[in-house]
Design a protein around this motif. Sequence first.
Motif, PDB file in Angstrom:
ATOM      1  N   THR A 160       0.863  -1.180   0.000  1.00 19.38           N
ATOM      2  CA  THR A 160       0.000   0.000   0.000  1.00 19.38           C
ATOM      3  C   THR A 160       0.904   1.238   0.000  1.00 19.38           C
ATOM      4  OG1 THR A 160      -0.044   0.376   2.403  1.00 19.38           O
ATOM      5  CG2 THR A 160      -1.617  -1.254   1.520  1.00 19.38           C
ATOM      6  N   PRO A 161       0.344   2.405  -0.380  1.00 15.64           N
ATOM      7  CA  PRO A 161       1.168   3.630  -0.360  1.00 15.64           C
ATOM      8  C   PRO A 161       1.508   4.084   1.055  1.00 15.64           C
ATOM      9  CG  PRO A 161      -0.895   3.948  -1.608  1.00 15.64           C
ATOM     10  CD  PRO A 161      -1.009   2.640  -0.894  1.00 15.64           C
ATOM     11  N   GLN A 162       0.919   3.456   2.077  1.00 20.27           N
ATOM     12  CA  GLN A 162       1.162   3.886   3.464  1.00 20.27           C
ATOM     13  C   GLN A 162       2.454   3.311   4.036  1.00 20.27           C
ATOM     14  OE1 GLN A 162      -2.342   2.699   2.910  1.00 20.27           O
ATOM     15  NE2 GLN A 162      -2.673   4.860   2.443  1.00 20.27           N
ATOM     16  N   SER A 163       2.902   2.169   3.528  1.00 21.79           N
ATOM     17  CA  SER A 163       3.992   1.450   4.186  1.00 21.79           C
ATOM     18  C   SER A 163       4.990   0.901   3.172  1.00 21.79           C
ATOM     19  CB  SER A 163       3.425   0.289   5.006  1.00 21.79           C
ATOM     20  OG  SER A 163       2.510   0.755   5.976  1.00 21.79           O
ATOM     21  N   PHE A 164       6.230   1.375   3.248  1.00 26.64           N
ATOM     22  CA  PHE A 164       7.320   0.883   2.406  1.00 26.64           C
ATOM     23  C   PHE A 164       8.243   0.059   3.303  1.00 26.64           C
ATOM     24  CE2 PHE A 164       6.857   3.144  -1.681  1.00 26.64           C
ATOM     25  CZ  PHE A 164       5.751   3.917  -1.370  1.00 26.64           C
ATOM     26  N   ARG A 165       8.155  -1.270   3.163  1.00 27.59           N
ATOM     27  CA  ARG A 165       8.857  -2.181   4.069  1.00 27.59           C
ATOM     28  C   ARG A 165      10.252  -2.482   3.529  1.00 27.59           C
ATOM     29  NH1 ARG A 165       4.746  -4.219   7.449  1.00 27.59           N
ATOM     30  NH2 ARG A 165       2.789  -3.286   6.792  1.00 27.59           N
ATOM     31  N   LYS A 166      11.249  -2.401   4.412  1.00 23.48           N
ATOM     32  CA  LYS A 166      12.660  -2.515   4.015  1.00 23.48           C
ATOM     33  C   LYS A 166      13.282  -3.747   4.661  1.00 23.48           C
ATOM     34  CE  LYS A 166      12.512   1.849   2.464  1.00 23.48           C
ATOM     35  NZ  LYS A 166      12.893   2.332   1.126  1.00 23.48           N
ATOM     36  N   TRP A 167      14.085  -4.452   3.851  1.00 21.21           N
ATOM     37  CA  TRP A 167      14.774  -5.615   4.372  1.00 21.21           C
ATOM     38  C   TRP A 167      16.123  -5.738   3.702  1.00 21.21           C
ATOM     39  CZ3 TRP A 167      11.452  -5.714   0.352  1.00 21.21           C
ATOM     40  CH2 TRP A 167      11.828  -6.422  -0.775  1.00 21.21           C
ATOM     41  N   GLY A 216      16.625 -10.374   6.406  1.00 13.66           N
ATOM     42  CA  GLY A 216      16.272  -9.800   7.708  1.00 13.66           C
ATOM     43  C   GLY A 216      15.606  -8.436   7.559  1.00 13.66           C
ATOM     44  N   HIS A 217      14.607  -8.189   8.387  1.00 14.43           N
ATOM     45  CA  HIS A 217      13.863  -6.938   8.292  1.00 14.43           C
ATOM     46  C   HIS A 217      14.617  -5.781   8.938  1.00 14.43           C
ATOM     47  CE1 HIS A 217       9.853  -9.319   7.849  1.00 14.43           C
ATOM     48  NE2 HIS A 217      10.698  -9.537   6.889  1.00 14.43           N
ATOM     49  N   LEU A 218      14.399  -4.585   8.400  1.00 15.21           N
ATOM     50  CA  LEU A 218      15.111  -3.399   8.880  1.00 15.21           C
ATOM     51  C   LEU A 218      14.149  -2.384   9.494  1.00 15.21           C
ATOM     52  CD1 LEU A 218      17.409  -3.143   5.771  1.00 15.21           C
ATOM     53  CD2 LEU A 218      18.178  -3.688   8.093  1.00 15.21           C
ATOM     54  N   TYR A 219      13.273  -1.832   8.676  1.00 13.66           N
ATOM     55  CA  TYR A 219      12.321  -0.827   9.154  1.00 13.66           C
ATOM     56  C   TYR A 219      11.263  -0.617   8.081  1.00 13.66           C
ATOM     57  CZ  TYR A 219      15.607   2.007   6.434  1.00 13.66           C
ATOM     58  OH  TYR A 219      16.431   2.471   5.444  1.00 13.66           O
ATOM     59  N   THR A 220      10.258   0.167   8.403  1.00 18.27           N
ATOM     60  CA  THR A 220       9.192   0.482   7.451  1.00 18.27           C
ATOM     61  C   THR A 220       8.987   1.986   7.409  1.00 18.27           C
ATOM     62  OG1 THR A 220       8.022  -1.617   7.826  1.00 18.27           O
ATOM     63  CG2 THR A 220       6.730   0.193   6.923  1.00 18.27           C
ATOM     64  N   ASP A 221       9.045   2.548   6.201  1.00 17.28           N
ATOM     65  CA  ASP A 221       8.743   3.972   6.035  1.00 17.28           C
ATOM     66  C   ASP A 221       7.237   4.156   5.873  1.00 17.28           C
ATOM     67  OD1 ASP A 221      11.328   4.945   6.180  1.00 17.28           O
ATOM     68  OD2 ASP A 221      11.681   4.732   4.025  1.00 17.28           O
ATOM     69  N   HIS A 222       6.687   5.124   6.626  1.00 14.00           N
ATOM     70  CA  HIS A 222       5.282   5.515   6.487  1.00 14.00           C
ATOM     71  C   HIS A 222       5.260   6.961   5.991  1.00 14.00           C
ATOM     72  CE1 HIS A 222       3.960   1.908   8.563  1.00 14.00           C
ATOM     73  NE2 HIS A 222       4.678   2.210   9.625  1.00 14.00           N
ATOM     74  N   PRO A 223       5.359   7.155   4.639  1.00  9.49           N
ATOM     75  CA  PRO A 223       5.508   8.526   4.134  1.00  9.49           C
ATOM     76  C   PRO A 223       4.319   9.425   4.456  1.00  9.49           C
ATOM     77  CG  PRO A 223       5.334   6.934   2.316  1.00  9.49           C
ATOM     78  CD  PRO A 223       5.434   6.142   3.582  1.00  9.49           C
ATOM     79  N   GLY A 224       3.108   8.853   4.494  1.00 13.32           N
ATOM     80  CA  GLY A 224       1.930   9.667   4.788  1.00 13.32           C
ATOM     81  C   GLY A 224       1.977  10.271   6.175  1.00 13.32           C
ATOM     82  N   MET A 225       2.486   9.506   7.133  1.00 14.12           N
ATOM     83  CA  MET A 225       2.595   9.993   8.520  1.00 14.12           C
ATOM     84  C   MET A 225       3.928  10.702   8.754  1.00 14.12           C
ATOM     85  SD  MET A 225       0.910   7.042  10.956  1.00 14.12           S
ATOM     86  CE  MET A 225       2.044   5.703  10.603  1.00 14.12           C
ATOM     87  N   ARG A 226       4.833  10.652   7.758  1.00 11.71           N
ATOM     88  CA  ARG A 226       6.195  11.178   7.914  1.00 11.71           C
ATOM     89  C   ARG A 226       6.867  10.541   9.129  1.00 11.71           C
ATOM     90  NH1 ARG A 226       9.877  14.205   6.769  1.00 11.71           N
ATOM     91  NH2 ARG A 226       9.917  15.254   8.758  1.00 11.71           N
ATOM     92  N   LEU A 227       6.756   9.223   9.238  1.00 11.32           N
ATOM     93  CA  LEU A 227       7.384   8.494  10.334  1.00 11.32           C
ATOM     94  C   LEU A 227       7.997   7.211   9.791  1.00 11.32           C
ATOM     95  CD1 LEU A 227       4.612   8.862  13.065  1.00 11.32           C
ATOM     96  CD2 LEU A 227       6.889   9.919  13.131  1.00 11.32           C
ATOM     97  N   THR A 228       9.046   6.769  10.444  1.00  8.97           N
ATOM     98  CA  THR A 228       9.677   5.494  10.096  1.00  8.97           C
ATOM     99  C   THR A 228       9.577   4.574  11.300  1.00  8.97           C
ATOM    100  OG1 THR A 228      11.186   6.494   8.513  1.00  8.97           O
ATOM    101  CG2 THR A 228      11.854   4.380   9.440  1.00  8.97           C
ATOM    102  N   ASP A 229       9.032   3.367  11.060  1.00  9.99           N
ATOM    103  CA  ASP A 229       8.915   2.366  12.119  1.00  9.99           C
ATOM    104  C   ASP A 229      10.174   1.508  12.106  1.00  9.99           C
ATOM    105  OD1 ASP A 229       8.414   0.216  13.754  1.00  9.99           O
ATOM    106  OD2 ASP A 229       6.680  -0.520  12.632  1.00  9.99           O
ATOM    107  N   VAL A 230      10.999   1.696  13.138  1.00  6.81           N
ATOM    108  CA  VAL A 230      12.172   0.840  13.308  1.00  6.81           C
ATOM    109  C   VAL A 230      11.774  -0.226  14.314  1.00  6.81           C
ATOM    110  CG1 VAL A 230      14.594   0.728  13.958  1.00  6.81           C
ATOM    111  CG2 VAL A 230      13.704   2.800  12.864  1.00  6.81           C
ATOM    112  N   TYR A 231      11.793  -1.490  13.897  1.00  3.56           N
ATOM    113  CA  TYR A 231      11.348  -2.565  14.777  1.00  3.56           C
ATOM    114  C   TYR A 231      12.205  -2.579  16.035  1.00  3.56           C
ATOM    115  CZ  TYR A 231       9.724  -3.559  10.140  1.00  3.56           C
ATOM    116  OH  TYR A 231       9.179  -3.423   8.887  1.00  3.56           O
ATOM    117  N   ALA A 232      11.565  -2.624  17.173  1.00  6.77           N
ATOM    118  CA  ALA A 232      12.294  -2.562  18.441  1.00  6.77           C
ATOM    119  C   ALA A 232      13.379  -3.631  18.497  1.00  6.77           C
ATOM    120  CB  ALA A 232      11.318  -2.721  19.611  1.00  6.77           C
ATOM    121  N   ALA A 233      13.100  -4.797  17.905  1.00 10.85           N
ATOM    122  CA  ALA A 233      14.066  -5.896  17.948  1.00 10.85           C
ATOM    123  C   ALA A 233      15.341  -5.574  17.167  1.00 10.85           C
ATOM    124  CB  ALA A 233      13.423  -7.162  17.393  1.00 10.85           C
ATOM    125  N   SER A 234      15.269  -4.592  16.253  1.00  9.60           N
ATOM    126  CA  SER A 234      16.445  -4.240  15.435  1.00  9.60           C
ATOM    127  C   SER A 234      17.395  -3.287  16.133  1.00  9.60           C
ATOM    128  CB  SER A 234      16.001  -3.588  14.118  1.00  9.60           C
ATOM    129  OG  SER A 234      15.160  -4.441  13.396  1.00  9.60           O
TER     130      SER A 234
END
Length: 141
Positions: A66-73, A79-97
């Motif tokens: 979806t345009p809300q979530s750009f998932r990075k690995w 291995g997963h890295l983080y997810t960009d949420h351009p609409g919210m102007r926030l990046t979700d960095v997984y706590a485990a990372s």
Amino acid sequence: MTVHHGKCFCGTVEFTVSGEPEAMGYCHCESCRSWSAGPVNAFTLWKPEAVKVTKGAEHIGTFNKTPQSFRKWCTVCGGHLYTDHPGMRLTDVYAASIPSLEFSPGIHVNYAETKLRIRDGLPKMKDMPAPMGGSGVPLAE
Ligand SMILES: [Zn+2]
Ligand SMILES: [Zn+2]
């Protein structure tokens, strides 16, 4: 400013996050579950400029269902890295990372989709808080 170091499963990709997260909590949505293969996603949200890739940028894959979530690995280990949420102007960095960050969750989001109820006394949102574009409706644990 506090700097936390993160990396993928194999260490090819490294990144830093600087300062303090905007929010921390757990997401129970179907997308997080399907992407992570885990029952919940422990998220930490940062302004995009707080996240810097320091090694292996050419090995970062991106997928956006979806345009809300750009998932990075990491394209080497998956291995997963983080997810960009351009609409919210926030990046979700997984706590485990980013293990050096003291994870201090404040909220559960998308709890209507939960497969793992967590009775920790924290607020449970049906979807997202109103300031983040959700209904703001609370649910029982
Ligand atoms: Zn890797
Ligand atoms: Zn989610």
